[in-house]
Design a protein around this motif. Sequence first.
Motif, PDB file in Angstrom:
ATOM      1  N   HIS A 117      -9.648   0.987   5.104  1.00  0.00           N
ATOM      2  CA  HIS A 117     -10.179   2.343   5.283  1.00  0.00           C
ATOM      3  C   HIS A 117      -9.315   3.367   4.546  1.00  0.00           C
ATOM      4  N   LYS A 118      -8.015   3.170   4.603  1.00  0.00           N
ATOM      5  CA  LYS A 118      -7.105   4.087   3.911  1.00  0.00           C
ATOM      6  C   LYS A 118      -7.294   3.986   2.394  1.00  0.00           C
TER       7      LYS A 118
ATOM      8  N   ASN B  72      -0.335   7.154   0.125  1.00  0.00           N
ATOM      9  CA  ASN B  72      -1.619   7.836  -0.082  1.00  0.00           C
ATOM     10  C   ASN B  72      -2.816   6.895   0.026  1.00  0.00           C
ATOM     11  N   GLY B  73      -2.559   5.595   0.251  1.00  0.00           N
ATOM     12  CA  GLY B  73      -3.639   4.635   0.423  1.00  0.00           C
ATOM     13  C   GLY B  73      -3.920   3.775  -0.785  1.00  0.00           C
TER      14      GLY B  73
ATOM     15  N   ASP C 232     -10.414   5.808   1.371  1.00  0.00           N
ATOM     16  CA  ASP C 232     -10.174   7.254   1.271  1.00  0.00           C
ATOM     17  C   ASP C 232      -9.549   7.602  -0.081  1.00  0.00           C
ATOM     18  N   TRP C 233      -8.604   6.776  -0.521  1.00  0.00           N
ATOM     19  CA  TRP C 233      -7.965   7.028  -1.817  1.00  0.00           C
ATOM     20  C   TRP C 233      -8.998   6.960  -2.937  1.00  0.00           C
TER      21      TRP C 233
ATOM     22  N   SER D 272      -7.627  -1.246   8.857  1.00  0.00           N
ATOM     23  CA  SER D 272      -7.129   0.128   8.729  1.00  0.00           C
ATOM     24  C   SER D 272      -6.604   0.382   7.320  1.00  0.00           C
ATOM     25  N   ALA D 273      -6.005  -0.646   6.709  1.00  0.00           N
ATOM     26  CA  ALA D 273      -5.522  -0.507   5.336  1.00  0.00           C
ATOM     27  C   ALA D 273      -6.691  -0.342   4.373  1.00  0.00           C
TER      28      ALA D 273
ATOM     29  N   GLN E  82       0.840  -1.200   0.000  1.00  0.00           N
ATOM     30  CA  GLN E  82       0.000   0.000   0.000  1.00  0.00           C
ATOM     31  C   GLN E  82       0.873   1.246   0.000  1.00  0.00           C
TER      32      GLN E  82
END
Length: 289
Positions: free
Chosen positions: A216-217, A184-185, A220-221, A213-214, A181
Motif C-alpha cells: 500500500h505504501k 517515502n514508499g 502511494d509512491w 502494508s508495504a 523500502q
Amino acid sequence: MALRSAHAPKAQLDKARSATLAAAASTIKASGDPGYHGGLAAKNLLALDGLTDVHNVSGIDLSKAVTSSIRPSGMVQGSPEDTPGTFPQALAVMAVSQNGSLTSPAGRKSLTFLLHQQCRPGWFHYLSNDSSDCDKDHGQPDVDSTALSILALDAASNADPSDSTIPAARDRAVAWLATQQLPNGGFATSAGDEPNANTTGLAAAALAPHRPSATHKAADWVAHSTLTSGPDAGAIRYMPSQADKMKNGQPIPDDLRDTTVLSTAQAIMAFAPTNPAHYSNPAPACRAS
C-alpha cells in the motif's frame, strides 16, 4: 501482463494478445529455434495462457520451449545467444510452476538453480553463467532480482506445497526486501540509487501477499509519480527526478516516452499486485490513499 494484472477490458486484452502473438511469431521466425529465448518463451506463456493456445504459437509449444531452454545445470538459456540472468530464470520457474511441470526433472533443476542465486542474507543477485552461486560468487544484492524471485517462489510453493525449502527461501527474501523500502514508499534497484517506478511496482507485487502494508505504501509512491492531467494522463514517471520534464497537463517529451511506457507497465503492479503465474486467482488491488 500489466493489462491482465489490472483486469483490463476484454477489447484491450484482445489487442494486447494480438500484438504479443505477432511479436512472438516474429521472434520465432528470426531465431528458427524454439528454445532461443527461454525467458521470453516463459514470459509469453504467462502472458498468453488462458487467452490463446500456448501450445501452438506460430507452430511452437511455449511450454516445451521453456522446458527445452533449461540446461543440465538448471540455468535457463535457450541457445548461446540467449543472455542468461535471474529474470529469465525466475520467469521460467513461474512458467513451469504454472503449467504443472515444476516436479519434472527439468523443472526441479530450474528451481534448484534459482535457489542457488540467493545469498545468506536473503537477497538474490543477478546470475551470469552455469556456475553462478550467490554466496560463492560474493554476489551483490539486487532488488529487482529478489522481487521477481519471490514471485517465482510463491508460484513454486503453490505448485509443490510439500517442499518446505521453497517457502523458507521465499520468507528470507521477503524479510530482506521489506527492509529495502524507502521512507517515502519507493524502492531503488540498489542501495543509494534513486527510487524508480519499475522496481517499486515489482517489489510491491512481490510483497503483497506477505507485507500488504508495504505494498500500500508503494502504491502511494507510484500514485504520486503518476500524471493526473493532460494528453498523457495516467503515465507514470520512471524516477522523481523526471518531474521537471514530465509535468501534469503537458505531453511526455519524446526522449522520455519509451522509458515511460515501460515504467508504467511495471509500476501498475503496485496498484494491481498479481503474480503472473496466478492470473486466475488475483490478489486484491491496492488503492493509493
